[in-house]
Write a protein that holds these residues in place. Structure first.
Motif, PDB file in Angstrom:
ATOM      1  N   CYS A 216      38.117  34.258  36.649  1.00 15.98           N
ATOM      2  CA  CYS A 216      37.603  34.633  37.966  1.00 15.98           C
ATOM      3  C   CYS A 216      36.069  34.667  37.938  1.00 15.98           C
ATOM      4  O   CYS A 216      35.437  34.344  36.938  1.00 15.98           O
ATOM      5  CB  CYS A 216      38.174  35.982  38.387  1.00 15.98           C
ATOM      6  SG  CYS A 216      37.546  37.356  37.421  1.00 15.98           S
ATOM      7  N   HIS A 217      35.457  35.081  39.031  1.00 18.32           N
ATOM      8  CA  HIS A 217      34.001  35.029  39.128  1.00 18.32           C
ATOM      9  C   HIS A 217      33.319  36.105  38.298  1.00 18.32           C
ATOM     10  O   HIS A 217      32.310  35.854  37.634  1.00 18.32           O
ATOM     11  CB  HIS A 217      33.570  35.153  40.589  1.00 18.32           C
ATOM     12  CG  HIS A 217      32.107  34.940  40.788  1.00 18.32           C
ATOM     13  ND1 HIS A 217      31.208  35.984  40.847  1.00 18.32           N
ATOM     14  CD2 HIS A 217      31.396  33.808  40.901  1.00 18.32           C
ATOM     15  CE1 HIS A 217      29.995  35.480  41.011  1.00 18.32           C
ATOM     16  NE2 HIS A 217      30.080  34.168  41.047  1.00 18.32           N
ATOM     17  N   CYS A 218      33.866  37.302  38.309  1.00 21.24           N
ATOM     18  CA  CYS A 218      33.197  38.400  37.604  1.00 21.24           C
ATOM     19  C   CYS A 218      33.465  38.370  36.105  1.00 21.24           C
ATOM     20  O   CYS A 218      32.804  39.080  35.347  1.00 21.24           O
ATOM     21  CB  CYS A 218      33.609  39.746  38.193  1.00 21.24           C
ATOM     22  SG  CYS A 218      35.297  40.250  37.813  1.00 21.24           S
ATOM     23  N   GLY A 219      34.464  37.570  35.680  1.00 20.09           N
ATOM     24  CA  GLY A 219      34.722  37.405  34.257  1.00 20.09           C
ATOM     25  C   GLY A 219      35.748  38.356  33.680  1.00 20.09           C
ATOM     26  O   GLY A 219      36.058  38.269  32.490  1.00 20.09           O
TER      27      GLY A 219
ATOM     28  N   CYS B  58      41.742  38.786  41.561  1.00 12.96           N
ATOM     29  CA  CYS B  58      40.960  39.825  40.893  1.00 12.96           C
ATOM     30  C   CYS B  58      40.536  40.858  41.929  1.00 12.96           C
ATOM     31  O   CYS B  58      39.930  40.517  42.949  1.00 12.96           O
ATOM     32  CB  CYS B  58      39.747  39.189  40.224  1.00 12.96           C
ATOM     33  SG  CYS B  58      38.632  40.424  39.520  1.00 12.96           S
TER      34      CYS B  58
ATOM     35  N   CYS C 182      36.293  40.932  42.070  1.00 11.80           N
ATOM     36  CA  CYS C 182      35.514  39.861  42.705  1.00 11.80           C
ATOM     37  C   CYS C 182      36.289  39.102  43.774  1.00 11.80           C
ATOM     38  O   CYS C 182      35.696  38.322  44.517  1.00 11.80           O
ATOM     39  CB  CYS C 182      34.965  38.902  41.654  1.00 11.80           C
ATOM     40  SG  CYS C 182      36.220  37.896  40.843  1.00 11.80           S
TER      41      CYS C 182
HETATM   42 ZN    ZN Z   1      36.875  39.029  38.988  1.00 17.20          ZN
END
Ligand code: ZN
Length: 125
Positions: A8-11, A72, A75
């Motif tokens: 995902c974007h936030c990791g 997620c 994010c």
């Molecule tokens: Zn995330």
């Protein structure tokens, strides 16, 4: 077959997926995929490993409830989920794969608005 990584974007959500280096993905025009811009890389269940982030995943279901839309909760990115078409497998969002391992990507349309009809005509590779 090689191992791709992504998340995902936030990791927080990270996964590994075993698939060819040249992948064929599906762009679905159903109500949820078209809004998310999701590109499906469908793999069998044993080709997907969730590495981290299980605790932040939120599940969303609608209609038949077969598809488990996982995203997620931090994010908001849906990097993979369990699709209605393959309840024993996973659909990985090809847009969420890390750069470097995908040699090429071909996109084919899936008419998810008419799901029953489209599924009967769809050929697995
Ligand atoms: Zn995330």
């Amino acid at each position: 077959m090689i191992t791709h990584t992504g998340g995902c974007h936030c990791g927080r959500v990270r996964f590994e997926v075993i698939a060819p280096a040249r992948i064929a993905v599906t762009e679905c025009d159903c109500s949820i995929c078209s809004k998310a811009g999701y590109l499906h890389l469908i793999v069998p269940g044993d080709c997907f490993t969730l590495v981290s982030g299980r605790e932040v995943l939120t599940r969303y279901t609608f209609n038949t409830g077969t598809a488990k839309h996982l995203f997620c909760s931090v994010c908001g990115v849906k990097s993979f989920y369990v699709p209605r078409s393959h309840p024993d497998g996973f659909s990985v969002n090809a847009r969420c794969l890390d750069p470097g391992t995908v040699e090429s990507m071909t996109v084919r349309p899936f008419n998810g608005k008419d799901w029953e009809q489209a599924r009967s005509e769809y050929k697995d590779e």
